[in-house]
Design an enzyme around this catalytic site. Structure first.
Site, PDB file in Angstrom:
ATOM      1  N   ASN A   9       0.873  -1.111   0.003  1.00  0.00           N
ATOM      2  CA  ASN A   9      -0.002  -0.216  -0.233  1.00  0.00           C
ATOM      3  C   ASN A   9       0.851   1.109   0.088  1.00  0.00           C
ATOM      4  O   ASN A   9       1.723   1.651   0.997  1.00  0.00           O
ATOM      5  CB  ASN A   9      -1.132   0.037   1.219  1.00  0.00           C
ATOM      6  CG  ASN A   9      -1.662   1.138   1.471  1.00  0.00           C
ATOM      7  OD1 ASN A   9      -1.789   2.099   0.487  1.00  0.00           O
ATOM      8  ND2 ASN A   9      -2.413   1.507   2.396  1.00  0.00           N
ATOM      9  N   LYS A  11       0.169   4.388  -0.238  1.00  0.00           N
ATOM     10  CA  LYS A  11      -0.429   5.319   0.433  1.00  0.00           C
ATOM     11  C   LYS A  11      -0.102   6.538  -0.350  1.00  0.00           C
ATOM     12  O   LYS A  11      -0.131   6.575  -1.615  1.00  0.00           O
ATOM     13  CB  LYS A  11       0.119   5.491   1.937  1.00  0.00           C
ATOM     14  CG  LYS A  11      -0.090   4.372   2.483  1.00  0.00           C
ATOM     15  CD  LYS A  11       0.142   4.506   4.140  1.00  0.00           C
ATOM     16  CE  LYS A  11      -0.070   2.989   4.661  1.00  0.00           C
ATOM     17  NZ  LYS A  11       0.099   3.185   6.093  1.00  0.00           N
ATOM     18  N   HIS A  95      -9.324   1.316   4.634  1.00  0.00           N
ATOM     19  CA  HIS A  95      -8.119   1.218   5.387  1.00  0.00           C
ATOM     20  C   HIS A  95      -8.293   2.307   6.496  1.00  0.00           C
ATOM     21  O   HIS A  95      -9.156   3.267   6.537  1.00  0.00           O
ATOM     22  CB  HIS A  95      -6.711   2.069   4.499  1.00  0.00           C
ATOM     23  CG  HIS A  95      -5.697   1.951   5.112  1.00  0.00           C
ATOM     24  ND1 HIS A  95      -5.036   2.908   6.023  1.00  0.00           N
ATOM     25  CD2 HIS A  95      -4.682   1.057   5.031  1.00  0.00           C
ATOM     26  CE1 HIS A  95      -3.968   2.397   6.490  1.00  0.00           C
ATOM     27  NE2 HIS A  95      -3.566   1.199   5.813  1.00  0.00           N
ATOM     28  N   SER A 213       3.188  -2.697  10.157  1.00  0.00           N
ATOM     29  CA  SER A 213       4.858  -2.770  10.334  1.00  0.00           C
ATOM     30  C   SER A 213       5.139  -4.017  10.218  1.00  0.00           C
ATOM     31  O   SER A 213       6.348  -4.522  10.720  1.00  0.00           O
ATOM     32  CB  SER A 213       5.216  -2.296  11.960  1.00  0.00           C
ATOM     33  OG  SER A 213       4.788  -0.818  12.331  1.00  0.00           O
TER      34      SER A 213
HETATM   35  P1  13P Z   1       3.123   0.102   7.682  1.00  0.00           P
HETATM   36  O1  13P Z   1       3.761  -1.299   7.012  1.00  0.00           O
HETATM   37  O2  13P Z   1       3.899   1.180   7.355  1.00  0.00           O
HETATM   38  O3  13P Z   1       3.002  -0.117   9.243  1.00  0.00           O
HETATM   39  O4  13P Z   1       1.658   0.170   7.154  1.00  0.00           O
HETATM   40  C1  13P Z   1       0.603  -0.633   7.173  1.00  0.00           C
HETATM   41  C2  13P Z   1      -0.378  -0.319   6.334  1.00  0.00           C
HETATM   42  O5  13P Z   1      -1.141   0.612   6.710  1.00  0.00           O
HETATM   43  C3  13P Z   1      -0.745  -0.958   5.034  1.00  0.00           C
HETATM   44  O6  13P Z   1      -2.009  -0.734   4.673  1.00  0.00           O
END
Ligand code: 13P
Length: 251
Positions: A9, A11, A95, A213
């Site tokens: 993802n 983002k 999400h 994470s």
């Molecule tokens: P992180 O791996 O940065 O914690 O993010 C997880 C996430 O939100 C995937 O959608």
């Protein structure tokens, strides 16, 4: 047999040029890793470049959200029809960042999910508890409720196009990971809830990812758990070598 799916993802990261460069580097690193599917969910404006760069590889490019209406006065939103017209098959819905910062609720998540499914898309449906809920010992109730509300009126046939991403909100972007035991327990509760709604066989066919994470160091342990069928990766999906190491851990 359910598929193992490792999805990134991105983002709000990567311009089209940055996505092209990233895919170019990660492509050979995940080539031939046939024990899992690989998806990157990209910002809308980056999708086309990423698709172009991923051509001829096993990498699929998805979106990070979709609106529930077919079209109309919804400034800033994108419909499922628009995404499928661009060759986008996968979409993340629900999400926790959408829920936290953009006011999405189980009701809108459910509407978006049904719209995406009706358009023939595959949905990565995200859910998970916040820290206070885990500390209060109500995680199981929270994820069971989210599963029921988010999948309201989704048919057993449509369930085949759903991947669930269990993402404890306290673990996202914090460096805190759920222990493999916590991830297993909660993913199992989600599967039991699916079994109540759709029957055991259908529930056993659903891919349930862990997200929060997940990285190249902890992935193998998490993915070894029987109800953890993949990962939804944030930060580590922006670094080709880290992401590829997670794909390796899924082999
Ligand atoms: P992180 O791996 O940065 O914690 O993010 C997880 C996430 O939100 C995937 O959608």
């Amino acid at each position: 047999m359910r598929r193992t799916v490792i999805a990134g993802n991105w983002k709000m990261n990567f311009t089209p040029a940055e996505a092209t460069e990233f895919i170019k580097v990660v492509k050979p690193l995940v080539a031939g890793k046939n024990k899992c599917d690989v998806i990157f969910c990209a910002p809308y404006v980056t999708i086309a470049a990423a698709q172009q760069a991923a051509k001829g590889s096993k990498i699929k490019i998805g979106a990070e959200n979709v609106h529930f209406a077919e079209k109309g006065a919804y400034t800033g939103e994108v419909s499922a029809k628009m995404l499928t017209a661009c060759g986008v098959e996968y979409v993340i819905i629900g999400h926790s960042e959408r829920r936290q910062y953009f006011g999405e609720t189980d009701e809108t998540v459910n509407l978006r999910t049904k719209a995406a499914l009706a358009a023939g898309m595959k949905v990565i449906l995200c859910l998970g508890e916040v820290k206070e809920q885990r500390l209060s010992g109500i995680t199981n109730e929270v994820v069971a409720m989210q599963t029921k509300l988010d999948l309201k009126d989704v048919t057993a046939e449509e369930l085949k196009n759903i991947i669930i991403a269990y993402e404890p909100v306290w673990a996202i972007g914090t460096g805190l990971t759920a222990t493999p035991e916590q991830a297993q327990e909660t993913c199992h509760v989600i599967r039991e809830t699916l079994a109540k709604l759709y029957g055991k066989k259908a529930a056993n066919g659903v891919t349930i990812q862990y997200g929060g994470s997940m990285n190249e160091k902890n992935a193998a342990e998490l993915l070894a758990k029987p109800d953890v069928d993949g990962g939804l990766i944030g930060g580590a999906s922006l670094v080709p070598e880290k992401f590829a190491a997670i794909v390796d851990a899924a082999q």
